[in-house]
Design a protein around this motif. Sequence first.
Motif, PDB file in Angstrom:
ATOM      1  N   ALA A   3      33.027  37.028  31.929  1.00 42.96           N
ATOM      2  CA  ALA A   3      34.399  37.538  31.919  1.00 42.96           C
ATOM      3  C   ALA A   3      34.576  38.672  32.916  1.00 42.96           C
ATOM      4  O   ALA A   3      35.594  38.759  33.621  1.00 42.96           O
ATOM      5  CB  ALA A   3      34.783  37.990  30.510  1.00 42.96           C
ATOM      6  N   ALA A   4      33.589  39.551  32.991  1.00 43.41           N
ATOM      7  CA  ALA A   4      33.662  40.666  33.943  1.00 43.41           C
ATOM      8  C   ALA A   4      33.659  40.155  35.374  1.00 43.41           C
ATOM      9  O   ALA A   4      34.316  40.738  36.259  1.00 43.41           O
ATOM     10  CB  ALA A   4      32.494  41.622  33.714  1.00 43.41           C
ATOM     11  N   THR A   5      32.935  39.078  35.630  1.00 41.59           N
ATOM     12  CA  THR A   5      32.936  38.479  36.964  1.00 41.59           C
ATOM     13  C   THR A   5      34.325  37.995  37.339  1.00 41.59           C
ATOM     14  O   THR A   5      34.797  38.215  38.464  1.00 41.59           O
ATOM     15  CB  THR A   5      31.943  37.306  37.018  1.00 41.59           C
ATOM     16  OG1 THR A   5      30.625  37.798  36.776  1.00 41.59           O
ATOM     17  CG2 THR A   5      31.989  36.609  38.366  1.00 41.59           C
ATOM     18  N   ALA A   6      35.004  37.322  36.420  1.00 43.90           N
ATOM     19  CA  ALA A   6      36.364  36.838  36.698  1.00 43.90           C
ATOM     20  C   ALA A   6      37.295  37.990  37.036  1.00 43.90           C
ATOM     21  O   ALA A   6      38.142  37.888  37.936  1.00 43.90           O
ATOM     22  CB  ALA A   6      36.893  36.056  35.494  1.00 43.90           C
ATOM     23  N   ALA A   7      37.153  39.106  36.331  1.00 46.02           N
ATOM     24  CA  ALA A   7      38.018  40.258  36.576  1.00 46.02           C
ATOM     25  C   ALA A   7      37.749  40.874  37.946  1.00 46.02           C
ATOM     26  O   ALA A   7      38.678  41.243  38.673  1.00 46.02           O
ATOM     27  CB  ALA A   7      37.828  41.302  35.479  1.00 46.02           C
ATOM     28  N   THR A   8      36.480  40.968  38.323  1.00 49.74           N
ATOM     29  CA  THR A   8      36.110  41.633  39.567  1.00 49.74           C
ATOM     30  C   THR A   8      36.592  40.868  40.790  1.00 49.74           C
ATOM     31  O   THR A   8      36.841  41.457  41.848  1.00 49.74           O
ATOM     32  CB  THR A   8      34.590  41.828  39.627  1.00 49.74           C
ATOM     33  OG1 THR A   8      34.169  42.557  38.468  1.00 49.74           O
ATOM     34  CG2 THR A   8      34.170  42.589  40.854  1.00 49.74           C
ATOM     35  N   ILE A   9      36.711  39.550  40.676  1.00 49.60           N
ATOM     36  CA  ILE A   9      37.186  38.734  41.802  1.00 49.60           C
ATOM     37  C   ILE A   9      38.504  39.264  42.345  1.00 49.60           C
ATOM     38  O   ILE A   9      38.734  39.304  43.560  1.00 49.60           O
ATOM     39  CB  ILE A   9      37.321  37.264  41.363  1.00 49.60           C
ATOM     40  CG1 ILE A   9      35.935  36.651  41.129  1.00 49.60           C
ATOM     41  CG2 ILE A   9      38.105  36.454  42.389  1.00 49.60           C
ATOM     42  CD1 ILE A   9      35.960  35.295  40.446  1.00 49.60           C
ATOM     43  N   VAL A  10      39.373  39.716  41.452  1.00 46.02           N
ATOM     44  CA  VAL A  10      40.716  40.122  41.843  1.00 46.02           C
ATOM     45  C   VAL A  10      40.719  41.397  42.676  1.00 46.02           C
ATOM     46  O   VAL A  10      41.625  41.616  43.484  1.00 46.02           O
ATOM     47  CB  VAL A  10      41.600  40.289  40.589  1.00 46.02           C
ATOM     48  CG1 VAL A  10      43.032  40.646  40.957  1.00 46.02           C
ATOM     49  CG2 VAL A  10      41.584  39.004  39.764  1.00 46.02           C
ATOM     50  N   SER A  11      39.727  42.242  42.509  1.00 45.21           N
ATOM     51  CA  SER A  11      39.717  43.511  43.232  1.00 45.21           C
ATOM     52  C   SER A  11      39.785  43.298  44.739  1.00 45.21           C
ATOM     53  O   SER A  11      40.373  44.102  45.472  1.00 45.21           O
ATOM     54  CB  SER A  11      38.471  44.325  42.870  1.00 45.21           C
ATOM     55  OG  SER A  11      37.292  43.660  43.279  1.00 45.21           O
ATOM     56  N   GLY A  12      39.190  42.226  45.222  1.00 45.16           N
ATOM     57  CA  GLY A  12      39.240  41.949  46.654  1.00 45.16           C
ATOM     58  C   GLY A  12      40.609  41.517  47.130  1.00 45.16           C
ATOM     59  O   GLY A  12      41.037  41.854  48.242  1.00 45.16           O
ATOM     60  N   SER A  13      41.318  40.766  46.298  1.00 42.40           N
ATOM     61  CA  SER A  13      42.641  40.271  46.689  1.00 42.40           C
ATOM     62  C   SER A  13      43.674  41.375  46.791  1.00 42.40           C
ATOM     63  O   SER A  13      44.609  41.295  47.597  1.00 42.40           O
ATOM     64  CB  SER A  13      43.127  39.211  45.684  1.00 42.40           C
ATOM     65  OG  SER A  13      42.300  38.073  45.705  1.00 42.40           O
ATOM     66  N   VAL A  14      43.569  42.403  45.956  1.00 40.47           N
ATOM     67  CA  VAL A  14      44.593  43.453  45.904  1.00 40.47           C
ATOM     68  C   VAL A  14      44.107  44.748  46.550  1.00 40.47           C
ATOM     69  O   VAL A  14      44.701  45.807  46.356  1.00 40.47           O
ATOM     70  CB  VAL A  14      45.026  43.718  44.442  1.00 40.47           C
ATOM     71  CG1 VAL A  14      45.593  42.452  43.822  1.00 40.47           C
ATOM     72  CG2 VAL A  14      43.843  44.222  43.598  1.00 40.47           C
ATOM     73  N   ALA A  15      43.040  44.653  47.325  1.00 42.26           N
ATOM     74  CA  ALA A  15      42.414  45.844  47.899  1.00 42.26           C
ATOM     75  C   ALA A  15      43.345  46.584  48.854  1.00 42.26           C
ATOM     76  O   ALA A  15      44.216  46.001  49.478  1.00 42.26           O
ATOM     77  CB  ALA A  15      41.138  45.456  48.641  1.00 42.26           C
TER      78      ALA A  15
END
Length: 529
Positions: free
Chosen positions: A158-170
Amino acid sequence: MFGCNEQQSAQLVQLLGNSFETNVSSSITEILCSLNNSTPESSVPSIQIADTEIYSQISILTGSLDTVFLLFSAYLVFIMQCGFAMLCAGSVRSKNTMNILLKNVIDACAGAIAYYCIGFGVAYGNHSEYKNAFIGTDYFALANYDNFSMFLFQYAFAATAATIVSGSVAERCAFEGYLFYSIFLTAFAQPVVAHWVWDVEGWISPFAQDPLWGSGLVDFSGCGAVHMVGGLAGLMGAWTLGPRTGRFDPAGVPVDMPGHSAPLVVSGTFILWFGWYGFNPGSMFLISTPTAVKVVSRAAVTTTLAGASGGSSLLFIKWITSKGKLDLVEACNGALVGLVGITAGCSVVEPWAAIIAGIGAAVTFDLACRAMMKLRIDDPLAAAPMHGACGIWGLVFTAFFAKKEYLEQAYGWTNAESYGIFYGGDGRLLACQLVGVVAIAAWTCVLLGIFFKILMVSGKLRVPLQDELNGMDMSHHGGQAYNLENVVIHNPAGSKYNVELISAKSKPGNSISPLDGLEVVEEMQSTVT
């Protein structure tokens, strides 16, 4: 062998499985024979398999082995957070390094609490009278649940799924908005999909008593339940936020904004690749049987080959399209998209098919990135194409190349009714995969689209323009990731000047680090002696 005659030893080796190394089997059989109080001179012709104590010792041994395997796999998946952090840091401009690293840290911290309190129960709570095919209804805060190794493994996913987004909204997302999102995804959005796909009550789960069309969604390690959710959530976040200031010129032509550290990108890529050996093989959950050993080993091999072919393929694609340029960052991206593309089918396809998975993922990623640019959607790390588009590719790919024998081994089916079209499958598996793609995409895009829109309207999602221009490290965190005030830079002519001069030469309101603005160095060569 102490405590056993030859016939007894042979029976135990056969019982434990031929896949064990000889010395391991010998050690185990010695222990079991000793527990049975047998001697080489015993006249008993065979070991009494019904002996309760022997069965108990075998159960303890195999259970402990499986627990250690699952815990170690969870540790590998968790270390992927370090890989994501390094990849993200290297892919943004240096003035935003601390900001994106903090967001990766908060994914692990806030995500753990949210998943413990709510998320795990939403995903796997299936023992209450309110259990259903859509959402879990108990095990909140691990009440009445003590399989802690399983909780840790699923939390890391679950934490992996959340972290993916950090790159998109950086580089333009406010910290408070990101915190709200991270909690929401790990507590609710991703666990709901995990319930659908992996829980025995899930409506599209292959583990259900009556799977959809006799098959259910084959997503062994999370192309849909992890990567699609994270990638499409990132897509909605990037679309809602809008592009970074200056990312597109007035005519809509993309302006390059490269990251500041190729070494960090490469290091992050290799750490993620290493973590994938927990992500994919670890999804078997056990390793104490001969069949499990085969599945785990095969998953590790297919994971390796898909990553390798993805990296090679995307490097070649970029070499062709850029007329001879060998792009290091794209090679890293290619390896990662190959790893994403094999995640659903790593345990059920042949090694040669994994190479096809990597090639297809590279092509899918390249086309998705081009589409994003056409639509003027700014994703600094290309996380949406990498995880969203390639997650879809991985699910569809599996429908063509899943082997019947391997499906039976990985999922415990006695007679797989549906399998890959390449092997003569009847198409039911493909239908289930497509239904899963549509359902996960609709759920993620609608739910997260609404969530991000609410944050945007409330002013909690995007930072002010001046903060973005100055860099969020200075404007939000009171410092810089790199303390370079005492560093002296040399120009090609041999003259030197202090970094402070570069800052003074920077445009008003836009603090430029030497790592961001070597063009400033060149500009100053004519003015600094």
